[in-house]
Design an enzyme around this catalytic site. Structure first.
Site, short mmCIF file in Angstrom:
data_model
loop_
_atom_site.label_atom_id
_atom_site.label_comp_id
_atom_site.label_asym_id
_atom_site.label_seq_id
_atom_site.Cartn_x
_atom_site.Cartn_y
_atom_site.Cartn_z
N TYR A 1 -5.43 5.03 -8.42
CA TYR A 1 -5.72 5.11 -6.99
C TYR A 1 -7.16 4.73 -6.69
O TYR A 1 -8.08 5.47 -7.01
CB TYR A 1 -5.44 6.51 -6.47
CG TYR A 1 -5.72 6.68 -5.00
CD1 TYR A 1 -4.93 6.04 -4.04
CD2 TYR A 1 -6.77 7.47 -4.55
CE1 TYR A 1 -5.19 6.20 -2.69
CE2 TYR A 1 -7.03 7.63 -3.19
CZ TYR A 1 -6.24 6.99 -2.27
OH TYR A 1 -6.48 7.15 -0.93
N TYR B 1 0.84 -1.20 0.00
CA TYR B 1 0.00 0.00 0.00
C TYR B 1 0.88 1.25 0.00
O TYR B 1 1.74 1.42 0.87
CB TYR B 1 -0.92 -0.02 1.22
CG TYR B 1 -2.09 0.92 1.08
CD1 TYR B 1 -3.28 0.48 0.49
CD2 TYR B 1 -2.03 2.24 1.52
CE1 TYR B 1 -4.36 1.33 0.34
CE2 TYR B 1 -3.11 3.10 1.37
CZ TYR B 1 -4.28 2.63 0.80
OH TYR B 1 -5.35 3.48 0.65
#
Ligand SMILES: [Zn+2]
Lengths: 387, 145
Positions: free
Chosen positions: A338, A288
């Site tokens: 994203y 992440y």
């Protein structure tokens, strides 16, 4: 505890919509595009899916809407508020519901107009933030209202203690930007980054400049989870779930009071235990990357480099294809797209299926991968997958 | 009629059920901290019970107005993310570790400090800025000898 589900569930389909700064359409359309792509990828019919789940920040469509316009009457829908680490959590929930016999196949999606619509972390009412954040009244009056500032506080201290430099942050960015240059669907495809340019870019909030921060885009992603038996009916190569640790928390209610540990420190131990592997067994990673430093802190937490040696690990090019731990090989959230982590999950599935075989994007012969999620220092999750 | 031309634009700390004693003390230019009567740990920010042991036996201790600390961490923000900060850039946001209670760290801005002078370990002391007629905001300034 999770030993009994090891290798018995699989991700059988992944898909995404177009990504752009301005979709010109609604999150429902983006979700439908992503869902149809994932269903086709799996070789399923929409009616094979009986559970639909999504995470959102009040910026999306509902699972019920999505199912309706796929022409499906779902048996189960779930919409949760959440960002990072929600992908892993919903996959764990899907596995549990299939294990219980309630569902057979679940589609999980994240769809947002993250650029042209509601932007994450922007334009919130300050008084709302004070109430919504744990201990918000001790933070908001001092101007700290952006994740870059909250996570930056951790980063400055951690960098001081471990010798990580701004240049090390740059190596994370450069590695992922390099991957994006090989991925025509990456938003920053055609926009390579040099260390010189990176270091010359002024900080927005130290230690982060624009390259250290994830993109803001309009896009939808979808993932389909089913049982090992049902996976045999799919046309895709199944990617099996070896182990998960879906949603661990930092040990104290208010995380700014303790910036020395993060939830990922707790996730790591459990996810390896459940999967029955060690960091040395991992061939490819999706880590992440809402901010560059978050990757470095997780490399430490998940044991890919020792504390104090993480900066050197990335400076040696280990995150690149050909390195010890090819990471965010589609460009990650810093340079591909994203969706609060789901695009990174799609990529690890494609790597483990060897979808890129014969190209410079494939991590050769990769068998085992890790995908990590980070809602913040306070909440994290991860899963380990294999082909 | 009262002039409001220089009204305070930044967010004002909201008092709630659990934090009121902290902000009431701040309004009097003093620091008060919540303490657990059972495990003796201090809580910052305060809460409905002790976050270390779960005890409901919490009370408040006043530390007065001579509060020394060092910078535990910080960020220098070049962009205003909230109203009122646009005229005071860059903003130094720091986490202060109290000399007397090192387990407690309090966020604040460091005033009268250049960006180049802020560093981890910098000695600072608490000061209070009167932001409205009846409210004061704890802040930090470098210790000068
Ligand atoms: Zn206690």
């Amino acid at each position: 505890m999770m030993g009994n589900i090891k290798d018995r569930y699989a991700i059988v389909g992944v898909g995404e919509s177009k990504r752009s700064r301005k979709s010109g359409t609604t999150p429902l359309h983006l979700a439908l595009d992503a869902a149809r792509a994932a269903i086709e990828d799996a070789g399923l019919k929409a009616t094979d899916i009986d559970g639909f789940m999504n995470y959102n920040e009040n910026d999306s469509c509902t699972s019920h809407q999505l199912a309706t316009y796929l022409g499906v009457r779902p048996k189960y829908v779930k919409d949760i508020q959440g960002g990072g680490a929600s992908t892993e959590m919903l996959i764990a929930d899907a596995v549990s519901l299939i294990e219980s016999g309630m569902l057979t196949t679940v589609l999980i999606y994240r769809s947002m107009n993250g650029s042209s619509g509601t932007r994450v972390g922007r334009g919130y009412d300050p008084d709302m933030l004070q109430g919504a954040l744990s201990g918000g009244s001790f933070v908001i009056p001092y101007g700290s209202a952006s994740p870059s500032q909250w996570f930056g506080m951790y980063a400055t201290r951690h960098m001081h203690e471990t010798g990580i430099t701004k240049e090390h942050l740059g190596h994370v960015c450069l590695s992922f930007y390099e991957h994006a240059q090989r991925n025509p669907n990456a938003f920053l495809h055609g926009k390579p980054l040099t260390m010189e340019e990176y270091l010359a870019t002024p900080d927005i909030s130290s230690p982060f400049n624009i390259h250290d921060s994830c993109l803001e885009l309009d896009e939808g992603n979808a993932i389909i989870v089913t049982s090992e038996e049902k996976a045999k009916d799919c046309t895709s190569r199944p990617v099996y779930i070896m182990g998960m640790s879906a949603r661990q928390c930092h040990p104290h209610t208010h995380y700014w009071n303790d910036i020395d540990q993060v939830a990922s420190d707790y996730v790591a131990q459990e996810v390896y235990e459940n999967a029955g592997v060690t960091p040395e067994d991992i061939d490819v990673a999706s880590i992440y990357d809402c901010f560059s430093w978050v990757v470095l802190r997780q490399l430490e937490a998940y044991g890919f480099a020792k504390r104090g040696e993480v900066g050197e690990f990335v400076a040696q090019g280990n995150l690149k294809i050909g390195g010890k731990l090819p990471t965010n090989t589609a460009g990650g959230m810093l340079s591909e797209g994203y969706t609060h982590g789901m695009n990174n999950a799609l990529e690890i599935v494609r790597q483990l299926r060897h979808d890129y075989k014969g190209t410079d994007r494939q991590v050769e012969d990769c068998k085992i991968g890790i995908c990590t999620g980070w809602a913040g220092p306070d909440i994290a999750g991860a899963m380990i997958l294999r082909n | 009629m009262k002039h409001v031309t220089t009204a305070y634009q930044k967010p004002i700390p909201l008092k709630d059920h659990d934090n009121k004693p902290y902000w009431d003390a701040a309004d009097k230019h003093q620091l008060a901290l919540q303490k657990c009567d059972d495990c003796q740990s201090y809580a910052q920010p305060p809460g409905p019970s002790c976050a270390k042991c779960g005890s409901q036996h919490v009370s408040w201790e006043n530390f007065g107005d001579d509060i020394k600390a060092t910078v535990y961490s910080y960020v220098v923000s070049h962009r205003p993310f909230l109203p009122g900060f646009q005229d005071e850039l860059p903003t130094i946001i720091a986490l202060a570790q109290l000399d007397d209670v090192p387990e407690v760290k309090i966020m604040g801005n460091i005033l009268h400090c250049e960006e180049k002078d802020v560093e981890i370990g910098l000695p600072i002391q608490m000061t209070w800025v009167d932001i409205t007629e009846d409210r004061a905001l704890p802040q930090w300034i470098p210790v000068t000898n």
